[in-house]
Scaffold this motif. Structure first.
Motif, PDB file in Angstrom:
ATOM      1  N   THR A  78     -15.490  -8.394   8.308  1.00 19.81           N
ATOM      2  CA  THR A  78     -14.116  -8.153   8.742  1.00 19.81           C
ATOM      3  C   THR A  78     -13.182  -9.261   8.266  1.00 19.81           C
ATOM      4  N   GLN A  79     -13.622 -10.500   8.375  1.00 19.36           N
ATOM      5  CA  GLN A  79     -12.805 -11.631   7.949  1.00 19.36           C
ATOM      6  C   GLN A  79     -12.574 -11.608   6.438  1.00 19.36           C
ATOM      7  N   LEU A  80     -13.628 -11.286   5.690  1.00 20.37           N
ATOM      8  CA  LEU A  80     -13.514 -11.228   4.239  1.00 20.37           C
ATOM      9  C   LEU A  80     -12.580 -10.092   3.808  1.00 20.37           C
ATOM     10  N   GLU A  81     -12.667  -8.972   4.505  1.00 18.31           N
ATOM     11  CA  GLU A  81     -11.779  -7.837   4.235  1.00 18.31           C
ATOM     12  C   GLU A  81     -10.323  -8.229   4.461  1.00 18.31           C
ATOM     13  N   ARG A  82     -10.067  -8.976   5.517  1.00 20.06           N
ATOM     14  CA  ARG A  82      -8.713  -9.430   5.835  1.00 20.06           C
ATOM     15  C   ARG A  82      -8.163 -10.335   4.722  1.00 20.06           C
ATOM     16  N   VAL A  83      -8.980 -11.282   4.272  1.00 20.11           N
ATOM     17  CA  VAL A  83      -8.543 -12.182   3.208  1.00 20.11           C
ATOM     18  C   VAL A  83      -8.282 -11.407   1.921  1.00 20.11           C
ATOM     19  N   TRP A  84      -9.163 -10.449   1.616  1.00 21.04           N
ATOM     20  CA  TRP A  84      -8.998  -9.627   0.409  1.00 21.04           C
ATOM     21  C   TRP A  84      -7.681  -8.857   0.448  1.00 21.04           C
ATOM     22  N   GLN A  85      -7.361  -8.278   1.590  1.00 18.70           N
ATOM     23  CA  GLN A  85      -6.112  -7.530   1.716  1.00 18.70           C
ATOM     24  C   GLN A  85      -4.909  -8.446   1.548  1.00 18.70           C
ATOM     25  N   LEU A  86      -4.962  -9.629   2.166  1.00 18.11           N
ATOM     26  CA  LEU A  86      -3.855 -10.572   2.038  1.00 18.11           C
ATOM     27  C   LEU A  86      -3.708 -11.058   0.599  1.00 18.11           C
ATOM     28  N   ALA A  87      -4.818 -11.258  -0.077  1.00 17.34           N
ATOM     29  CA  ALA A  87      -4.767 -11.685  -1.480  1.00 17.34           C
ATOM     30  C   ALA A  87      -4.087 -10.611  -2.335  1.00 17.34           C
ATOM     31  N   GLN A  88      -4.367  -9.356  -2.027  1.00 21.14           N
ATOM     32  CA  GLN A  88      -3.739  -8.270  -2.782  1.00 21.14           C
ATOM     33  C   GLN A  88      -2.230  -8.235  -2.572  1.00 21.14           C
ATOM     34  N   THR A  89      -1.780  -8.483  -1.348  1.00 23.15           N
ATOM     35  CA  THR A  89      -0.343  -8.392  -1.061  1.00 23.15           C
ATOM     36  C   THR A  89       0.458  -9.459  -1.782  1.00 23.15           C
ATOM     37  N   THR A  90      -0.175 -10.537  -2.242  1.00 28.36           N
ATOM     38  CA  THR A  90       0.555 -11.574  -2.972  1.00 28.36           C
ATOM     39  C   THR A  90       0.970 -11.097  -4.358  1.00 28.36           C
ATOM     40  N   GLY A  91       0.297 -10.066  -4.871  1.00 27.96           N
ATOM     41  CA  GLY A  91       0.618  -9.565  -6.199  1.00 27.96           C
ATOM     42  C   GLY A  91       0.027 -10.377  -7.335  1.00 27.96           C
ATOM     43  N   VAL A  92      -0.809 -11.361  -7.015  1.00 28.61           N
ATOM     44  CA  VAL A  92      -1.383 -12.216  -8.062  1.00 28.61           C
ATOM     45  C   VAL A  92      -2.204 -11.401  -9.055  1.00 28.61           C
ATOM     46  N   LEU A  93      -2.962 -10.437  -8.558  1.00 29.88           N
ATOM     47  CA  LEU A  93      -3.786  -9.616  -9.440  1.00 29.88           C
ATOM     48  C   LEU A  93      -2.934  -8.742 -10.363  1.00 29.88           C
ATOM     49  N   ASP A  94      -1.675  -8.544  -9.985  1.00 29.25           N
ATOM     50  CA  ASP A  94      -0.764  -7.755 -10.811  1.00 29.25           C
ATOM     51  C   ASP A  94       0.130  -8.632 -11.684  1.00 29.25           C
TER      52      ASP A  94
END
Length: 203
Positions: free
Chosen positions: A106-122
């Motif tokens: 659950t904690q890892l999922e939360r961090v992954w979602q927050l990382a996505q919202t930063t747009g860094v991967l885009d």
């Protein structure tokens, strides 16, 4: 007899096809795109180094008085969910901090979602490499490295204006058991009164 044999063969083929499709669905975690919420890529790893804003002449602010997301720190999450943390002068992009804890799913999922919202991967805030990045020091900056689905990105995000980046760093700090600053209202009020009294005495 022939009709019954054809029916049995048809049922067998349908069962085999269902099994194959089910197996493909079960493998979505390892082959999904980095933009898909709800799945954490098996190679997901994250490195975040926070550069604090330098104080202006005459300013005074202790380490504890800074918001925890703006304190100099380095957070590393490895693909197996291990969180490593360093704070203070030892928090540099090239450092490899000690293990703090292992995140649950659950904690890892939360961090992954927050990382996505930063747009860094885009491509948001893209820089060449966090290890050679020279940040502006008039504001808190997060140098971020993300790997997911064999995609690697380096970025610099302004924690003073980027809410998504701020939330990501604050969550990492929380998971590292770094406490948020708590304000003693009574103490602050007493300090203000003393300063006001001192100012009145000087006049």
């Amino acid at each position: 007899m022939l009709a019954r044999t054809k029916m049995v063969l048809t049922l067998a083929v349908m069962a085999l096809l269902a099994a194959v499709l089910t197996g493909c669905a079960g493998g979505a975690r390892t082959t999904g795109t980095a933009a898909a919420f709800g799945t954490v890529p098996r190679d997901f790893s994250l490195g975040v180094t926070v550069f604090e804003a330098e104080l202006r002449p005459g300013e005074s602010l202790s380490f504890e008085d800074r918001a925890r997301a703006e304190r100099p720190a380095r957070y590393v999450i490895e693909a197996d969910g291990v969180l490593r943390t360093a704070v203070g002068d030892s928090a540099t992009p090239g450092s490899f901090p000690r293990i703090t804890r292992r995140l649950d799913e659950t904690q890892l999922e939360r961090v992954w979602q927050l990382a996505q919202t930063t747009g860094v991967l885009d491509g948001a805030g893209r820089i060449e490499n966090v290890n050679t990045f020279d940040p502006r020091r008039d504001r808190p900056i997060a140098a971020v490295y993300v790997q997911a689905d064999e995609l690697r990105r380096h970025a610099a995000l302004d924690l003073a204006t980027d809410d998504a980046a701020y939330r990501l760093v604050d969550e990492l700090a929380r998971l590292a058991w770094i406490e948020q600053r708590t304000v003693d209202v009574e103490s602050v009020q007493q300090t203000i009164l003393r300063e006001q009294a001192a100012g009145a005495g000087e006049r």
